[in-house]
Design a protein around this motif. Structure first.
Motif, PDB file in Angstrom:
ATOM      1  N   UNK A  15      76.738  57.898 103.478  1.00  0.00           N
ATOM      2  CA  UNK A  15      76.851  58.738 102.280  1.00  0.00           C
ATOM      3  C   UNK A  15      75.562  59.484 101.928  1.00  0.00           C
ATOM      4  N   UNK A  16      74.445  59.099 102.526  1.00  0.00           N
ATOM      5  CA  UNK A  16      73.166  59.743 102.207  1.00  0.00           C
ATOM      6  C   UNK A  16      72.642  60.558 103.386  1.00  0.00           C
ATOM      7  N   UNK A  17      73.525  61.095 104.210  1.00  0.00           N
ATOM      8  CA  UNK A  17      73.101  61.909 105.350  1.00  0.00           C
ATOM      9  C   UNK A  17      72.163  63.026 104.892  1.00  0.00           C
ATOM     10  N   UNK A  18      71.051  63.162 105.607  1.00  0.00           N
ATOM     11  CA  UNK A  18      70.013  64.168 105.363  1.00  0.00           C
ATOM     12  C   UNK A  18      69.135  63.867 104.144  1.00  0.00           C
ATOM     13  N   UNK A  19      69.372  62.751 103.470  1.00  0.00           N
ATOM     14  CA  UNK A  19      68.517  62.358 102.353  1.00  0.00           C
ATOM     15  C   UNK A  19      67.267  61.665 102.923  1.00  0.00           C
ATOM     16  N   UNK A  20      66.075  61.917 102.376  1.00  0.00           N
ATOM     17  CA  UNK A  20      64.855  61.277 102.889  1.00  0.00           C
ATOM     18  C   UNK A  20      64.920  59.752 102.805  1.00  0.00           C
ATOM     19  N   UNK A  21      64.441  59.105 103.854  1.00  0.00           N
ATOM     20  CA  UNK A  21      64.360  57.646 103.889  1.00  0.00           C
ATOM     21  C   UNK A  21      62.918  57.159 103.879  1.00  0.00           C
ATOM     22  N   UNK A  22      62.006  57.951 104.450  1.00  0.00           N
ATOM     23  CA  UNK A  22      60.574  57.662 104.449  1.00  0.00           C
ATOM     24  C   UNK A  22      59.851  58.936 104.071  1.00  0.00           C
ATOM     25  N   UNK A  23      58.913  58.817 103.126  1.00  0.00           N
ATOM     26  CA  UNK A  23      58.221  60.023 102.649  1.00  0.00           C
ATOM     27  C   UNK A  23      56.710  59.814 102.662  1.00  0.00           C
ATOM     28  N   UNK A  24      56.005  60.952 102.633  1.00  0.00           N
ATOM     29  CA  UNK A  24      54.542  60.953 102.602  1.00  0.00           C
ATOM     30  C   UNK A  24      54.106  61.975 101.565  1.00  0.00           C
ATOM     31  N   UNK A  25      53.126  61.607 100.723  1.00  0.00           N
ATOM     32  CA  UNK A  25      52.732  62.480  99.628  1.00  0.00           C
ATOM     33  C   UNK A  25      51.215  62.479  99.477  1.00  0.00           C
ATOM     34  N   UNK A  26      50.636  63.661  99.397  1.00  0.00           N
ATOM     35  CA  UNK A  26      49.206  63.774  99.091  1.00  0.00           C
ATOM     36  C   UNK A  26      49.039  63.539  97.595  1.00  0.00           C
ATOM     37  N   UNK A  27      48.310  62.480  97.260  1.00  0.00           N
ATOM     38  CA  UNK A  27      48.110  62.124  95.852  1.00  0.00           C
ATOM     39  C   UNK A  27      46.624  62.061  95.580  1.00  0.00           C
ATOM     40  N   UNK A  28      46.129  63.003  94.782  1.00  0.00           N
ATOM     41  CA  UNK A  28      44.700  63.086  94.555  1.00  0.00           C
ATOM     42  C   UNK A  28      43.980  63.321  95.868  1.00  0.00           C
ATOM     43  N   UNK A  29      42.996  62.469  96.159  1.00  0.00           N
ATOM     44  CA  UNK A  29      42.254  62.602  97.405  1.00  0.00           C
ATOM     45  C   UNK A  29      42.838  61.745  98.520  1.00  0.00           C
ATOM     46  N   UNK A  44      61.157  60.748 107.589  1.00  0.00           N
ATOM     47  CA  UNK A  44      62.387  60.284 108.237  1.00  0.00           C
ATOM     48  C   UNK A  44      63.525  60.429 107.236  1.00  0.00           C
ATOM     49  N   UNK A  45      64.702  60.793 107.734  1.00  0.00           N
ATOM     50  CA  UNK A  45      65.880  60.928 106.871  1.00  0.00           C
ATOM     51  C   UNK A  45      67.048  60.141 107.463  1.00  0.00           C
ATOM     52  N   UNK A  46      68.057  59.874 106.620  1.00  0.00           N
ATOM     53  CA  UNK A  46      69.280  59.243 107.112  1.00  0.00           C
ATOM     54  C   UNK A  46      70.100  60.273 107.884  1.00  0.00           C
ATOM     55  N   UNK A  51      68.790  48.329 102.477  1.00  0.00           N
ATOM     56  CA  UNK A  51      68.609  49.182 101.290  1.00  0.00           C
ATOM     57  C   UNK A  51      68.646  50.654 101.667  1.00  0.00           C
ATOM     58  N   UNK A  52      69.154  51.454 100.759  1.00  0.00           N
ATOM     59  CA  UNK A  52      68.980  52.910 100.808  1.00  0.00           C
ATOM     60  C   UNK A  52      69.107  53.409  99.378  1.00  0.00           C
ATOM     61  N   UNK A  53      68.676  54.639  99.144  1.00  0.00           N
ATOM     62  CA  UNK A  53      68.777  55.207  97.801  1.00  0.00           C
ATOM     63  C   UNK A  53      68.777  56.722  97.896  1.00  0.00           C
ATOM     64  N   UNK A  54      69.394  57.347  96.892  1.00  0.00           N
ATOM     65  CA  UNK A  54      69.468  58.811  96.884  1.00  0.00           C
ATOM     66  C   UNK A  54      68.132  59.334  96.370  1.00  0.00           C
ATOM     67  N   UNK A  55      67.325  59.779  97.306  1.00  0.00           N
ATOM     68  CA  UNK A  55      65.943  60.148  97.028  1.00  0.00           C
ATOM     69  C   UNK A  55      65.792  61.660  97.028  1.00  0.00           C
ATOM     70  N   UNK A  56      65.047  62.169  96.052  1.00  0.00           N
ATOM     71  CA  UNK A  56      64.768  63.594  95.953  1.00  0.00           C
ATOM     72  C   UNK A  56      63.265  63.800  96.035  1.00  0.00           C
ATOM     73  N   UNK A  57      62.862  64.790  96.816  1.00  0.00           N
ATOM     74  CA  UNK A  57      61.440  65.089  96.964  1.00  0.00           C
ATOM     75  C   UNK A  57      60.935  65.830  95.734  1.00  0.00           C
ATOM     76  N   UNK A  58      59.824  65.331  95.189  1.00  0.00           N
ATOM     77  CA  UNK A  58      59.160  65.995  94.079  1.00  0.00           C
ATOM     78  C   UNK A  58      57.678  66.123  94.401  1.00  0.00           C
ATOM     79  N   UNK A  59      57.429  66.794  95.541  1.00  0.00           N
ATOM     80  CA  UNK A  59      56.068  66.986  96.010  1.00  0.00           C
ATOM     81  C   UNK A  59      55.793  66.322  97.337  1.00  0.00           C
ATOM     82  N   UNK A  60      56.547  65.285  97.668  1.00  0.00           N
ATOM     83  CA  UNK A  60      56.352  64.581  98.936  1.00  0.00           C
ATOM     84  C   UNK A  60      57.036  65.335 100.071  1.00  0.00           C
TER      85      UNK A  60
END
Length: 669
Positions: A557-571, A551-553, A538-547
């Motif tokens: 076709x998705x070079x430099x697109x995020x593959x693994x993200x981390x996001x502070x959500x609440x506490x 890790x990126x590809x 699997x892969x998908x065209x992912x855009x960061x919206x706060x995260x």
């Protein structure tokens, strides 16, 4: 398990399916002697005895069962007495041919094996309740009776029946769920392909059709089939409990790799004692991982200790190649089930059949008799379980939960998905395995479960989730927990309707990402990841919206697109894995995630040595199992005692190659 109805067998229950009707009566006395030698204290009886107990409709012959139960009682062996309703006799089908099941292609299946009945058949239900009632009336007060064993392996061979009787039952189930056709049409999205229903009688089971059937139709069918069999269990249980209100009732689940017919989250609350059957897959080179995963899932369903009702001493008879167990594997498997919460260990079956469909399925007394390695292992295991009597009732210690949902599994594995390569249990096991290797205890939970006891919640594959489940999981992170979500999760609601606005649907805000298009990978295709490693499936065209991108590809076709993200959500923190990292990369990532969440392993051990902990109010019990065959030393408390030998283990326990140790460490504070 209810407080009112508990198993009276002391210590760890040990035994198997006992089918003395297969043997001359002179063999029975030898069975009793060997059971005592092996330490057997409970056996299941009567599971496939309907034709002998009721030789014709309403005519009963309990003489054989009377003698068997008396013999067991005289020898101090408890009976898990079964209703024999998994195998109706031939006379029943001659009288009621309409009760035979119909497969998806419209073929009526014949009797001549087991579970050859339609779950919706009124004639079957009437006959099943009649034989259950006759057993209950005769044996409710028998001193050998310790537990009712209702039916056997529901849905093993007849999870779905497509006959007209089942169709009528399906429509009744839908009426109760939706109330009116407008609600059903909305839930099923029937405006697509002109599938709108104007009359309930127009609705059929999802029989073969010219193209892809409606996905919500198929999903509701799976739900109905699970509920229809559950209604049979509950009906039999009520008959038994009316006669013997203090005797617990169970039925044997099948939480193992290739079975997904029943929603056991709905079933488990209906059992006084949750029990399970588990068999190894011969093609799995590390089947001990599936033993652990299955045990953790059953313990989670039970909310505590459970019973292993069936497994094998050696080979089974139903795989392409039925391999024997390796030296010591019988013992390691059984004690691993105990480590993961089993308070009882039983086999199919006591004595290996001489004839019939399962004659090549191993047993506690094999064809070779007592001059065999299997028998010596069976006797040794009995002594082990006796030494572990005090472990009974102790619980797990998990700070990590993995989300498991049968509705999501069913929905994701329907046709016409973005990828037919996704298998729910494979995805879950890929995340479970690194935790198992590091000795990290795991519970399994529903999406709407109470998560307050956990530091880390993992959702490797949650394609379908309703609003309440999604809010529960994201709220866990918001309140300070760590949540990690796998790809293609949160994509659809409980009706399998796509959540609009971008992927991953219900989890976008909490994860701080948005995807506008999916790029599933072909079989064997991989993408490179920054920092090393690869992604697959699997892969998908992912855009960061706060995260933040972890890790990126680095190609495709998705070079430099995020593959693994981390996001502070609440506490708390929310992670997203938009691909399936290779095993080493995934293990490293999960180690980072659980370390940041403050989750530690049970103990440090070499590769291939499983370490798991059970806990009672007064002691911890550390199970150390050497699957690798190299032996190991594991650090323990200075006042520890190894229970299988009864010897002190001050500061360290040594486990021989392929062996097992169980250490008691007194609780402090």
């Amino acid at each position: 398990m209810t407080a009112e109805r508990t198993l009276s067998v002391p210590g760890i229950a040990y035994g198997g399916d006992y089918n003395p009707e297969q043997w001359p009566e002179e063999v029975w006395a030898e069975d009793m002697r060997l059971m005592r030698e092996a330490g057997v204290n409970m056996v299941s009886v009567g599971i496939f005895s309907w034709a002998l107990l009721e030789p014709s409709e309403g005519e009963y012959d309990f003489s054989r069962m009377d003698r068997i139960l008396e013999l067991l009682h005289e020898n101090g062996i408890a009976a898990d007495l079964a209703t024999p309703t998994a195998a109706p006799p031939a006379w029943f089908f001659r009288a009621h041919p309409e009760a035979l099941p119909v497969d998806r292609d419209g073929r009526t299946l014949s009797y001549g094996s087991r579970q050859t009945f339609c779950p919706s058949s009124p004639a079957y239900r009437e006959a099943a309740l009649r034989i259950a009632g006759a057993l209950a009336e005769r044996y409710a007060d028998h001193p050998a009776l310790a537990m009712w064993h209702v039916h056997n392996e529901y849905a093993c061979h007849n999870a779905e029946c497509y006959c007209d009787t089942s169709a009528a039952s399906f429509r009744r189930w839908l009426r109760e769920k939706y109330g009116d056709l407008a609600a059903l049409n909305h839930a099923w999205g029937t405006t697509f392909w002109s599938q709108w229903y104007y009359d309930w009688d127009e609705i059929l089971p999802p029989r073969p059709t010219g193209a892809v059937p409606n996905p919500t139709h198929q999903l509701d069918w799976r739900r109905f089939c699970s509920d229809e069999l559950l209604s049979l269990y509950k009906a039999e249980r009520e008959v038994l409990l009316a006669a013997a209100p203090s005797i617990p009732a169970t039925t044997n689940f099948m939480v193992m790799y290739n079975f997904d017919a029943l929603d056991y989250w709905r079933w488990a609350p209906e059992l006084d004692i949750v029990s399970n059957d588990h068999y190894l897959q011969s093609a799995d080179p590390e089947s001990e991982i599936d033993v652990a995963l299955s045990g953790d899932l059953v313990r989670s369903l039970a909310g505590g200790p459970w019973l292993l009702m069936e497994h094998s001493t050696g080979a089974v008879n139903w795989q392409h190649v039925n391999r024997a167990k390796r030296p010591g594997e019988l013992r390691r498997n059984a004690l691993a089930h105990v480590a993961h919460g089993a308070d009882g260990i039983a086999y199919f079956q006591w004595r290996q059949s001489k004839a019939g469909a399962e004659q090549w399925h191993s047993a506690m007394v094999p064809h070779a008799g007592t001059d065999s390695q299997i028998w010596r292992d069976v006797v040794r295991l009995g002594a082990d379980l006796k030494a572990l009597a005090e472990v009974r009732g102790s619980t797990g210690t998990a700070e990590v939960a993995i989300v498991w949902d049968w509705n999501s599994r069913w929905a994701m594995e329907l046709p016409s998905q973005p990828s037919a390569e996704l298998r729910f249990q494979d995805l879950v096991r890929a995340w479970y395995e690194p935790l198992w290797r590091e000795g990290v205890a795991v519970d399994f939970v529903r999406p709407d479960a109470d998560l307050s006891a956990y530091r880390l919640v993992l959702a490797p594959s949650l394609y379908l989730v309703d609003d309440a489940g999604a809010a529960n999981l994201t709220g866990f992170a918001e309140r300070g927990g760590t949540l990690a979500v796998g790809f293609h999760s949160g994509a659809v609601d409980e009706n399998a309707h796509a959540r609009l606005g971008g992927y991953p649907g219900a989890f976008r805000e909490a994860l701080g990402v948005r995807s506008d298009e999916l790029f599933p990978l072909l079989p064997g295709e991989q993408v490179s990841l920054s920092g090393g490693g690869t992604g697959a499936l699997w892969s998908e065209r992912l855009r960061l919206e706060g995260a933040e991108a972890v890790t990126s590809y680095t190609d495709g076709p998705l070079t430099d697109v995020p593959a693994v993200t981390r996001h502070a959500h609440g506490e708390g923190t929310a992670w997203y894995l938009a691909t399936q990292p290779d095993p080493a990369t995934l293990a490293s990532l999960l180690t980072r995630i659980r370390t940041e969440a403050g989750v530690e392993s049970a103990a440090t051990a070499p590769e291939g040595v499983e370490v798991i902990r059970r806990r009672s109010p007064s002691a911890d019990y550390l199970f150390v199992i050497d699957h690798a065959g190299r032996g190991a030393e594991v650090t323990v408390a200075q006042d520890a005692v190894e229970l299988l030998t009864g010897k002190p283990a001050p500061g360290v326990v040594t486990v021989g190659p392929g062996e097992v140790a169980v250490v008691r460490e007194p609780r402090r504070g």
